[in-house]
Scaffold this motif. Sequence first.
Motif, mmCIF file in Angstrom:
data_model
loop_
_atom_site.group_PDB
_atom_site.id
_atom_site.type_symbol
_atom_site.label_atom_id
_atom_site.label_comp_id
_atom_site.label_asym_id
_atom_site.label_seq_id
_atom_site.Cartn_x
_atom_site.Cartn_y
_atom_site.Cartn_z
ATOM 1 N N VAL A 190 0.869 -1.177 0.000
ATOM 2 C CA VAL A 190 0.000 0.000 0.000
ATOM 3 C C VAL A 190 0.906 1.227 0.000
ATOM 4 O O VAL A 190 1.741 1.391 0.891
ATOM 5 C CB VAL A 190 -0.940 0.012 1.221
ATOM 6 N N ASN A 191 0.754 2.085 -1.008
ATOM 7 C CA ASN A 191 1.680 3.197 -1.212
ATOM 8 C C ASN A 191 1.282 4.487 -0.507
ATOM 9 O O ASN A 191 2.134 5.334 -0.236
ATOM 10 C CB ASN A 191 1.825 3.479 -2.711
ATOM 11 N N ASP A 192 -0.014 4.664 -0.246
ATOM 12 C CA ASP A 192 -0.479 5.895 0.377
ATOM 13 C C ASP A 192 -1.773 5.608 1.123
ATOM 14 O O ASP A 192 -2.460 4.605 0.863
ATOM 15 C CB ASP A 192 -0.707 6.979 -0.679
ATOM 16 N N VAL A 193 -2.131 6.497 2.042
ATOM 17 C CA VAL A 193 -3.344 6.339 2.844
ATOM 18 C C VAL A 193 -3.897 7.729 3.124
ATOM 19 O O VAL A 193 -3.138 8.699 3.232
ATOM 20 C CB VAL A 193 -3.045 5.561 4.141
ATOM 21 N N LEU A 202 -11.620 5.691 5.287
ATOM 22 C CA LEU A 202 -10.181 5.670 5.033
ATOM 23 C C LEU A 202 -9.943 5.072 3.649
ATOM 24 O O LEU A 202 -10.582 4.091 3.271
ATOM 25 C CB LEU A 202 -9.474 4.826 6.091
ATOM 26 N N ALA A 203 -9.046 5.677 2.893
ATOM 27 C CA ALA A 203 -8.714 5.178 1.558
ATOM 28 C C ALA A 203 -7.248 4.775 1.507
ATOM 29 O O ALA A 203 -6.401 5.382 2.172
ATOM 30 C CB ALA A 203 -9.001 6.237 0.500
ATOM 31 N N GLY A 204 -6.965 3.745 0.717
ATOM 32 C CA GLY A 204 -5.595 3.279 0.537
ATOM 33 C C GLY A 204 -5.240 3.157 -0.928
ATOM 34 O O GLY A 204 -6.045 2.682 -1.730
ATOM 35 N N ALA A 205 -4.041 3.608 -1.301
ATOM 36 C CA ALA A 205 -3.547 3.521 -2.676
ATOM 37 C C ALA A 205 -2.677 2.285 -2.813
ATOM 38 O O ALA A 205 -1.668 2.157 -2.116
ATOM 39 C CB ALA A 205 -2.739 4.773 -3.018
ATOM 40 N N ASN A 206 -3.056 1.391 -3.696
ATOM 41 C CA ASN A 206 -2.427 0.072 -3.750
ATOM 42 C C ASN A 206 -1.530 -0.132 -4.964
ATOM 43 O O ASN A 206 -1.795 0.400 -6.052
ATOM 44 C CB ASN A 206 -3.515 -1.013 -3.751
ATOM 45 N N GLY A 230 -1.740 1.798 -13.791
ATOM 46 C CA GLY A 230 -0.523 1.342 -13.128
ATOM 47 C C GLY A 230 -0.709 1.407 -11.627
ATOM 48 O O GLY A 230 -1.785 1.766 -11.129
ATOM 49 N N PRO A 231 0.311 1.047 -10.859
ATOM 50 C CA PRO A 231 0.211 1.144 -9.400
ATOM 51 C C PRO A 231 -0.207 2.548 -8.965
ATOM 52 O O PRO A 231 0.282 3.536 -9.512
ATOM 53 C CB PRO A 231 1.638 0.821 -8.933
ATOM 54 N N VAL A 232 -1.115 2.623 -7.992
ATOM 55 C CA VAL A 232 -1.566 3.918 -7.497
ATOM 56 C C VAL A 232 -0.525 4.436 -6.509
ATOM 57 O O VAL A 232 -0.288 3.830 -5.469
ATOM 58 C CB VAL A 232 -2.957 3.813 -6.836
ATOM 59 N N ARG A 233 0.073 5.560 -6.840
ATOM 60 C CA ARG A 233 1.203 6.065 -6.058
ATOM 61 C C ARG A 233 0.774 7.033 -4.961
ATOM 62 O O ARG A 233 1.420 7.131 -3.922
ATOM 63 C CB ARG A 233 2.207 6.740 -6.994
ATOM 64 N N CYS A 234 -0.305 7.780 -5.195
ATOM 65 C CA CYS A 234 -0.744 8.762 -4.203
ATOM 66 C C CYS A 234 -2.234 9.031 -4.344
ATOM 67 O O CYS A 234 -2.801 8.863 -5.426
ATOM 68 C CB CYS A 234 0.050 10.060 -4.336
ATOM 69 N N CYS A 243 -14.868 14.099 -3.637
ATOM 70 C CA CYS A 243 -14.267 13.103 -4.524
ATOM 71 C C CYS A 243 -12.875 12.770 -4.010
ATOM 72 O O CYS A 243 -12.366 13.389 -3.067
ATOM 73 C CB CYS A 243 -14.200 13.611 -5.969
ATOM 74 N N LEU A 244 -12.263 11.779 -4.643
ATOM 75 C CA LEU A 244 -10.895 11.384 -4.297
ATOM 76 C C LEU A 244 -10.052 11.424 -5.565
ATOM 77 O O LEU A 244 -10.453 10.893 -6.605
ATOM 78 C CB LEU A 244 -10.877 9.972 -3.710
ATOM 79 N N PHE A 245 -8.895 12.044 -5.479
ATOM 80 C CA PHE A 245 -7.950 12.068 -6.598
ATOM 81 C C PHE A 245 -6.916 10.970 -6.386
ATOM 82 O O PHE A 245 -6.440 10.772 -5.266
ATOM 83 C CB PHE A 245 -7.240 13.420 -6.670
ATOM 84 N N SER A 246 -6.574 10.266 -7.458
ATOM 85 C CA SER A 246 -5.536 9.236 -7.372
ATOM 86 C C SER A 246 -4.565 9.398 -8.530
ATOM 87 O O SER A 246 -4.962 9.697 -9.657
ATOM 88 C CB SER A 246 -6.148 7.830 -7.380
ATOM 89 N N GLY A 247 -3.284 9.214 -8.218
ATOM 90 C CA GLY A 247 -2.255 9.391 -9.231
ATOM 91 C C GLY A 247 -1.466 8.125 -9.487
ATOM 92 O O GLY A 247 -1.077 7.425 -8.548
ATOM 93 N N THR A 248 -1.251 7.825 -10.766
ATOM 94 C CA THR A 248 -0.346 6.756 -11.170
ATOM 95 C C THR A 248 0.837 7.415 -11.879
ATOM 96 O O THR A 248 0.920 8.643 -11.944
ATOM 97 C CB THR A 248 -1.035 5.755 -12.109
#
Length: 257
Positions: A190-193, A202-206, A230-234, A243-248
């Motif tokens: 898990v790369n980020d929380v 709670l959200a986790g970036a995997n 790709g893997p979710v980095r943040c 909303c939730l932003f996620s970055g690869t």
Amino acid sequence: MSVNPKRSWKLQEFVAHVAQVNCLALGHRSGRVLVTGGEDKKVNLWAVGKPNCIMSLSGHSSPVESVRFGHTEELVCAGSQAGTLKIWDLEAARLVRTHTGHKAGVSCIEFHPYGEYLASGSLDTCLKLWDTRRKGCIFSYKGHAQSVNAIKFSPDGQWIASAGEDGAVKLWDLRAGKLLTEFVNPSGSVNDVEFHPHEFLLAGANKDRTVSFWDLEKFALIGSSERESGPVRCIYFHPEGECLFSGTQDSLNVHGW
């Protein structure tokens, strides 16, 4: 629900360090300042939109691996590959505190939302809580089998979540000094929380290219996103929780509900 990312464009590019840039952080209070840490052992400050460094901070003897502004943007903390944390007062432009105790590189830093506290996670598998007003570690939280990748305080400051290379997300009670619960991603690290700003979520970036969501009242997994490119980095929740932003490595996605 994921909203497909639209085409974006580059706003600015500048050379921040004489060697590789290892980390950066925005000042969330103003959104107008940026701090970067580099392989050159420097911590540099920037005004967003301007190409010239406004302050360069030195003192680390090894590459800088993590940086973070204090909530008022008066302090900056940087963690090094050697396991040392240094805190600078930006108004006075001077080093005010050095914390040692980690046995390996500092991978993540987080200031407490209230009070003069700071948390750090490390490749040594430990999470440490520090008082920025004095020297020494207040408490060490041990339980991860591999490095700690990310840490976040809950909005009320009573809990801290840690995400690990071992695939575990651990929730710690700061007052009791113990583990509350643990969530495990069987598919990898898990790369980020990130805590939702207003709800018990709670959200986790995997690394497995998904984002997980846990209910913090029932302490249960309630959903996962579709796999990204790709893997979710943040990850980062909108300040209002809309909303939730996620970055690869190559995309930014927006998750709505």
